[in-house]
Design a protein around this motif. Structure first.
Motif, mmCIF file in Angstrom:
data_model
loop_
_atom_site.group_PDB
_atom_site.id
_atom_site.type_symbol
_atom_site.label_atom_id
_atom_site.label_comp_id
_atom_site.label_asym_id
_atom_site.label_seq_id
_atom_site.Cartn_x
_atom_site.Cartn_y
_atom_site.Cartn_z
ATOM 1 N N VAL A 116 -2.918 0.506 -7.723
ATOM 2 C CA VAL A 116 -3.594 -0.143 -6.598
ATOM 3 C C VAL A 116 -2.659 -1.200 -6.012
ATOM 4 C CG1 VAL A 116 -5.595 -1.556 -5.977
ATOM 5 C CG2 VAL A 116 -5.836 0.266 -7.666
ATOM 6 N N SER A 117 -2.674 -1.347 -4.710
ATOM 7 C CA SER A 117 -1.866 -2.366 -4.047
ATOM 8 C C SER A 117 -2.316 -3.759 -4.487
ATOM 9 C CB SER A 117 -2.022 -2.234 -2.536
ATOM 10 O OG SER A 117 -1.305 -3.240 -1.870
ATOM 11 N N GLY A 123 -2.482 -6.979 -13.770
ATOM 12 C CA GLY A 123 -2.716 -6.779 -12.355
ATOM 13 C C GLY A 123 -3.584 -5.573 -12.121
ATOM 14 N N PRO A 124 -3.954 -5.356 -10.893
ATOM 15 C CA PRO A 124 -3.527 -6.088 -9.714
ATOM 16 C C PRO A 124 -4.286 -7.400 -9.554
ATOM 17 C CG PRO A 124 -5.050 -4.377 -9.059
ATOM 18 C CD PRO A 124 -4.842 -4.235 -10.548
ATOM 19 N N HIS A 125 -3.609 -8.387 -9.014
ATOM 20 C CA HIS A 125 -4.202 -9.671 -8.685
ATOM 21 C C HIS A 125 -4.275 -9.754 -7.160
ATOM 22 C CE1 HIS A 125 -3.687 -10.980 -12.842
ATOM 23 N NE2 HIS A 125 -2.468 -10.451 -12.784
ATOM 24 N N THR A 126 -5.290 -10.448 -6.649
ATOM 25 C CA THR A 126 -5.474 -10.504 -5.199
ATOM 26 C C THR A 126 -4.458 -11.396 -4.503
ATOM 27 O OG1 THR A 126 -7.156 -12.199 -5.504
ATOM 28 C CG2 THR A 126 -7.923 -9.941 -5.254
ATOM 29 N N THR A 127 -3.985 -12.439 -5.196
ATOM 30 C CA THR A 127 -3.017 -13.350 -4.584
ATOM 31 C C THR A 127 -1.852 -13.602 -5.530
ATOM 32 O OG1 THR A 127 -4.028 -15.361 -5.458
ATOM 33 C CG2 THR A 127 -4.849 -14.574 -3.326
ATOM 34 N N GLN A 128 -0.756 -14.078 -4.968
ATOM 35 C CA GLN A 128 0.398 -14.435 -5.786
ATOM 36 C C GLN A 128 0.041 -15.580 -6.726
ATOM 37 O OE1 GLN A 128 3.830 -15.896 -3.609
ATOM 38 N NE2 GLN A 128 5.199 -15.413 -5.292
ATOM 39 N N PRO A 170 0.805 -1.236 0.000
ATOM 40 C CA PRO A 170 0.000 0.000 0.000
ATOM 41 C C PRO A 170 0.834 1.280 0.000
ATOM 42 C CG PRO A 170 -0.951 -1.582 1.522
ATOM 43 C CD PRO A 170 0.358 -2.163 1.046
ATOM 44 N N GLU A 171 1.896 1.324 0.810
ATOM 45 C CA GLU A 171 2.702 2.554 0.854
ATOM 46 C C GLU A 171 3.442 2.801 -0.464
ATOM 47 O OE1 GLU A 171 4.754 -0.846 2.991
ATOM 48 O OE2 GLU A 171 2.831 0.124 3.228
ATOM 49 N N GLU A 172 3.799 1.739 -1.163
ATOM 50 C CA GLU A 172 4.474 1.882 -2.455
ATOM 51 C C GLU A 172 3.473 2.209 -3.565
ATOM 52 O OE1 GLU A 172 7.846 -0.526 -5.004
ATOM 53 O OE2 GLU A 172 6.426 -1.698 -3.837
ATOM 54 N N SER A 173 2.241 1.756 -3.393
ATOM 55 C CA SER A 173 1.231 1.979 -4.431
ATOM 56 C C SER A 173 0.952 3.469 -4.633
ATOM 57 C CB SER A 173 -0.059 1.229 -4.099
ATOM 58 O OG SER A 173 -0.709 1.787 -2.988
#
Length: 63
Positions: A20-21, A35-40, A11-14
């Motif tokens: 979006v994070s 992306g963004p994707h919710t999981t790896q 979040p801080e990098e987003s």
């Protein structure tokens, strides 16, 4: 074929990146592709969809 990898944006990098994070697939250069994707796992699944592993060649048997 391009090499893609999974990258998590916190979040801080987003805020700094203006995205979006979440998980993103990225090129070697760092450019976001999906992306963004919710999981790896979701991200890695998309990478495999875009770049399936090369098919193994079957060579005829030598007799």
């Amino acid at each position: 074929m391009q090499i893609l990898s999974a990258r998590h944006v916190k979040p801080e990098e987003s805020l700094r990146l203006g995205v979006v994070s979440g998980w993103y697939s990225t090129k070697v250069s760092g450019t976001f592709v999906t992306g963004p994707h919710t999981t790896q796992e979701d991200c890695l699944s998309k990478i495999l969809e875009l770049n399936p592993p090369p098919a193994k060649k079957k060579f005829p048997a030598i007799s």
